[in-house]
Design a protein around this motif. Structure first.
Motif, PDB file in Angstrom:
ATOM      1  N   GLU A 198      20.361  29.434  11.209  1.00  8.25           N
ATOM      2  CA  GLU A 198      18.970  29.681  10.824  1.00  8.25           C
ATOM      3  C   GLU A 198      18.123  28.466  11.223  1.00  8.25           C
ATOM      4  N   GLY A 199      17.037  28.737  11.920  1.00 18.26           N
ATOM      5  CA  GLY A 199      16.265  27.633  12.485  1.00 18.26           C
ATOM      6  C   GLY A 199      16.834  27.148  13.800  1.00 18.26           C
ATOM      7  N   VAL A 200      17.858  27.848  14.301  1.00 15.30           N
ATOM      8  CA  VAL A 200      18.548  27.541  15.574  1.00 15.30           C
ATOM      9  C   VAL A 200      18.811  26.039  15.714  1.00 15.30           C
ATOM     10  N   ARG A 201      19.607  25.516  14.772  1.00 14.12           N
ATOM     11  CA  ARG A 201      19.809  24.067  14.695  1.00 14.12           C
ATOM     12  C   ARG A 201      21.235  23.616  14.995  1.00 14.12           C
ATOM     13  N   GLY A 202      22.224  24.540  14.983  1.00 19.08           N
ATOM     14  CA  GLY A 202      23.609  24.095  14.967  1.00 19.08           C
ATOM     15  C   GLY A 202      24.409  24.265  16.241  1.00 19.08           C
ATOM     16  N   ALA A 203      24.151  25.305  17.021  1.00 17.55           N
ATOM     17  CA  ALA A 203      25.022  25.603  18.164  1.00 17.55           C
ATOM     18  C   ALA A 203      25.002  24.497  19.214  1.00 17.55           C
ATOM     19  N   LYS A 204      23.812  23.956  19.470  1.00 17.49           N
ATOM     20  CA  LYS A 204      23.706  22.923  20.513  1.00 17.49           C
ATOM     21  C   LYS A 204      24.633  21.752  20.215  1.00 17.49           C
ATOM     22  N   SER A 205      24.730  21.361  18.948  1.00 16.44           N
ATOM     23  CA  SER A 205      25.571  20.213  18.597  1.00 16.44           C
ATOM     24  C   SER A 205      27.055  20.522  18.796  1.00 16.44           C
ATOM     25  N   MET A 206      27.458  21.781  18.607  1.00 19.08           N
ATOM     26  CA  MET A 206      28.852  22.141  18.841  1.00 19.08           C
ATOM     27  C   MET A 206      29.133  22.213  20.340  1.00 19.08           C
ATOM     28  N   VAL A 207      28.161  22.681  21.107  1.00 23.82           N
ATOM     29  CA  VAL A 207      28.315  22.684  22.564  1.00 23.82           C
ATOM     30  C   VAL A 207      28.451  21.259  23.080  1.00 23.82           C
ATOM     31  N   GLN A 208      27.602  20.359  22.577  1.00 22.21           N
ATOM     32  CA  GLN A 208      27.656  18.960  23.014  1.00 22.21           C
ATOM     33  C   GLN A 208      28.956  18.284  22.611  1.00 22.21           C
ATOM     34  N   ALA A 209      29.593  18.799  21.569  1.00 26.88           N
ATOM     35  CA  ALA A 209      30.893  18.265  21.152  1.00 26.88           C
ATOM     36  C   ALA A 209      32.038  18.842  21.980  1.00 26.88           C
ATOM     37  N   GLY A 210      31.721  19.747  22.918  1.00 24.49           N
ATOM     38  CA  GLY A 210      32.740  20.287  23.817  1.00 24.49           C
ATOM     39  C   GLY A 210      33.511  21.469  23.280  1.00 24.49           C
ATOM     40  N   VAL A 211      33.011  22.093  22.220  1.00 22.93           N
ATOM     41  CA  VAL A 211      33.773  23.141  21.541  1.00 22.93           C
ATOM     42  C   VAL A 211      34.084  24.330  22.446  1.00 22.93           C
ATOM     43  N   VAL A 212      33.164  24.693  23.348  1.00 25.67           N
ATOM     44  CA  VAL A 212      33.409  25.882  24.175  1.00 25.67           C
ATOM     45  C   VAL A 212      33.779  25.539  25.614  1.00 25.67           C
ATOM     46  N   ASP A 213      34.029  24.283  25.909  1.00 25.72           N
ATOM     47  CA  ASP A 213      34.299  23.889  27.296  1.00 25.72           C
ATOM     48  C   ASP A 213      35.592  24.485  27.842  1.00 25.72           C
ATOM     49  N   ASP A 214      36.521  24.856  26.957  1.00 20.08           N
ATOM     50  CA  ASP A 214      37.774  25.447  27.415  1.00 20.08           C
ATOM     51  C   ASP A 214      37.825  26.956  27.214  1.00 20.08           C
ATOM     52  N   VAL A 215      36.693  27.552  26.862  1.00 23.57           N
ATOM     53  CA  VAL A 215      36.654  28.988  26.569  1.00 23.57           C
ATOM     54  C   VAL A 215      36.388  29.784  27.850  1.00 23.57           C
ATOM     55  N   ASP A 216      37.247  30.761  28.111  1.00 24.37           N
ATOM     56  CA  ASP A 216      37.088  31.629  29.274  1.00 24.37           C
ATOM     57  C   ASP A 216      36.228  32.845  28.965  1.00 24.37           C
ATOM     58  N   ILE A 217      36.388  33.393  27.782  1.00 27.77           N
ATOM     59  CA  ILE A 217      35.672  34.601  27.367  1.00 27.77           C
ATOM     60  C   ILE A 217      35.111  34.352  25.971  1.00 27.77           C
ATOM     61  N   PHE A 218      33.807  34.576  25.803  1.00 28.79           N
ATOM     62  CA  PHE A 218      33.129  34.231  24.548  1.00 28.79           C
ATOM     63  C   PHE A 218      32.375  35.443  24.022  1.00 28.79           C
ATOM     64  N   ILE A 219      32.489  35.674  22.703  1.00 29.03           N
ATOM     65  CA  ILE A 219      31.775  36.779  22.067  1.00 29.03           C
ATOM     66  C   ILE A 219      31.150  36.281  20.769  1.00 29.03           C
ATOM     67  N   ALA A 220      29.879  36.617  20.562  1.00 30.92           N
ATOM     68  CA  ALA A 220      29.207  36.399  19.283  1.00 30.92           C
ATOM     69  C   ALA A 220      28.734  37.755  18.775  1.00 30.92           C
ATOM     70  N   LEU A 221      28.516  37.842  17.464  1.00 29.39           N
ATOM     71  CA  LEU A 221      28.146  39.127  16.895  1.00 29.39           C
ATOM     72  C   LEU A 221      27.110  38.992  15.800  1.00 29.39           C
TER      73      LEU A 221
END
Length: 438
Positions: free
Chosen positions: A184-207
């Motif tokens: 909420e407020g679009v505040r959190g995803a960028k920080s997880m991306v910058q931490a490298g959380v999805v760098d090894d993900v081949d297929i990603f789904i959000a819902l």
């Protein structure tokens, strides 16, 4: 499919219990201490490898973080309300992200699923017609409520985690379940991306659940999320007596009002939809005082990231000019951001085909417009930049009131449908020739 179905049926009552516990104990962005600790505890007990706290949340990229005193107070509150004390310290300082990895030990893709965990700053209704109030699971936390469906998202995430853990011996590849704070407020995803959380993900789904889709509908399309920037503006002027010597003052309220009116006069962009809204204006201390402080909460949106940047840059120029007009200074703090991102066509096609085999789904929709914004787009964009595929899907459900409303509630039948559908999809990805990750 039969194994997924039987495991989903096995935990159907647990989904309701988890959801209602989360709903009763909502926590706003960056203070999801109880929530994160319970998620971590369950994932760990099912054999997931856990990464938490600053290992999955980049400190410099966080936005809109409460002050240290608030964070500590909320952590104490969470401990009193039943946080798992074996985990809660992992989230000190508001680093409330949780990532669970199930590694089958067999070659295959890394499949990531993202679930948002935060609540809204809304006081929940205690009206007798509101089911959570009537059945005893309404929020116990003042001005915090799961009024968007993130309580369902977490329960669905845990349900998928349980199904996959119990099928580990039959699976290949790695499954990465990402429980993200502060959507909420679009505040959190960028920080997880910058931490490298999805760098090894081949297929990603959000819902997401709801959003106007009906129970039994599965929305599998480009949702048209708007890029957005959320920012706070502080004007600082000079107070003076409004009757005796008004000329000695510099009116911050008028600067804020001028900026507000002129930001709403920014021309629409010919390249697509554009939006701006001043949602809060606070100023002044008394009728006989020239106001020396004013505060605005503003957001811009755009159909593309470029259009949003255009709106934001125009707004900044107006803010600076309004300050100059009245001799006051202005400062701007960005407290939330999201990009636009399109789902991968090949992945969408695969998901649609899989959903057609789910008996609880009667309609698969390939067109849909949300009109909102979502910071999962940061994760989607990063996965795609690195050669993977990403998609955002919606599971329809009956709503008692609209999203972000104090009487929001939903038909809990959507949760087993979502668990069964997504678990079936990710189980079948590894054996499908449909997906070719570059």
């Amino acid at each position: 499919m039969s194994r997924v179905s039987s495991l989903t049926k096995e935990i159907s009552q647990s989904l309701v219990e988890w959801r209602r516990d989360f709903h009763r104990h909502p926590e706003s962005g960056w203070v999801e201490f109880r929530t994160a600790s319970i998620i971590a505890s369950k994932l760990s007990s099912w054999g997931y490898e856990l990464a938490t706290g600053q290992d999955v949340v980049d400190e410099k990229s966080r936005m809109g973080v409460p002050n240290a005193e608030t964070l500590e107070r909320q952590k104490r509150r969470a401990s009193i309300q039943g946080a798992d004390l074996n985990w809660v310290e992992q989230f000190s300082g508001g680093f409330t992200g949780v990532v669970g990895v199930l590694d089958t030990g067999h070659p295959g893709p890394t499949i990531g699923l993202r679930f948002d965990i935060d609540a809204l700053d809304i006081q929940e209704s205690y009206d007798g017609g509101h089911r959570p109030a009537r059945e005893g699971f309404a929020s116990v936390n003042e001005n915090m409520m799961h009024a968007c469906g993130h309580d369902a998202h977490m329960a669905i995430g845990l349900g998928i985690a349980y199904v996959l853990a119990n099928m580990k011996d039959q699976l290949k590849g790695r499954f990465k379940l990402i429980f993200q704070p502060s959507e909420e407020g679009v505040r959190g995803a960028k920080s997880m991306v910058q931490a490298g959380v999805v760098d090894d993900v081949d297929i990603f789904i959000a819902l997401h659940i709801g959003l106007g889709a009906e129970l039994g509908e599965f929305v599998c399309s480009d949702l048209g999320f708007l890029a957005t920037t959320k920012f706070d503006v502080a004007f600082s002027g000079k107070a003076a007596h409004a009757g005796a010597n008004p000329e000695q003052g510099n009116n911050a309220l008028l600067a804020a009002a001028t900026a507000s009116l002129n930001m709403h006069a920014i021309s629409p962009h010919s390249g697509g939809h554009s939006r701006i809204n001043v949602g809060v204006l606070q100023a002044g201390s008394g009728r006989n005082i020239i106001p020396n402080k004013a505060f605005l909460k503003v957001e811009t949106r755009g159909e593309t990231t470029e259009i949003n940047e255009f709106m934001y840059e125009k707004a900044i120029k107006i803010i600076q000019s309004a300050g100059d007009m009245y001799g006051v200074t202005s400062s701007v703090e960005i407290v939330g951001e999201a990009k636009t991102s399109q789902s991968s066509d090949e992945l969408l096609g695969f998901l649609r085909n899989q959903a057609n085999d789910i008996e609880e789904i009667h309609t698969v929709r390939d067109t849909f417009q949300s009109g909102g914004s979502e910071d999962a787009t940061y994760m989607m964009a990063r996965v795609q930049e690195l050669g993977g595929q990403a998609a955002y899907v919606v599971f329809g459900t009956r709503l008692a009131a609209g999203h972000h409303n104090e009487k929001f509630d939903f038909d809990e039948a959507v949760m087993p449908i979502a668990v069964k559908t997504l678990a079936s999809c990710v189980v079948n990805m590894e054996i499908s020739s449909v997906l070719h990750v570059s």
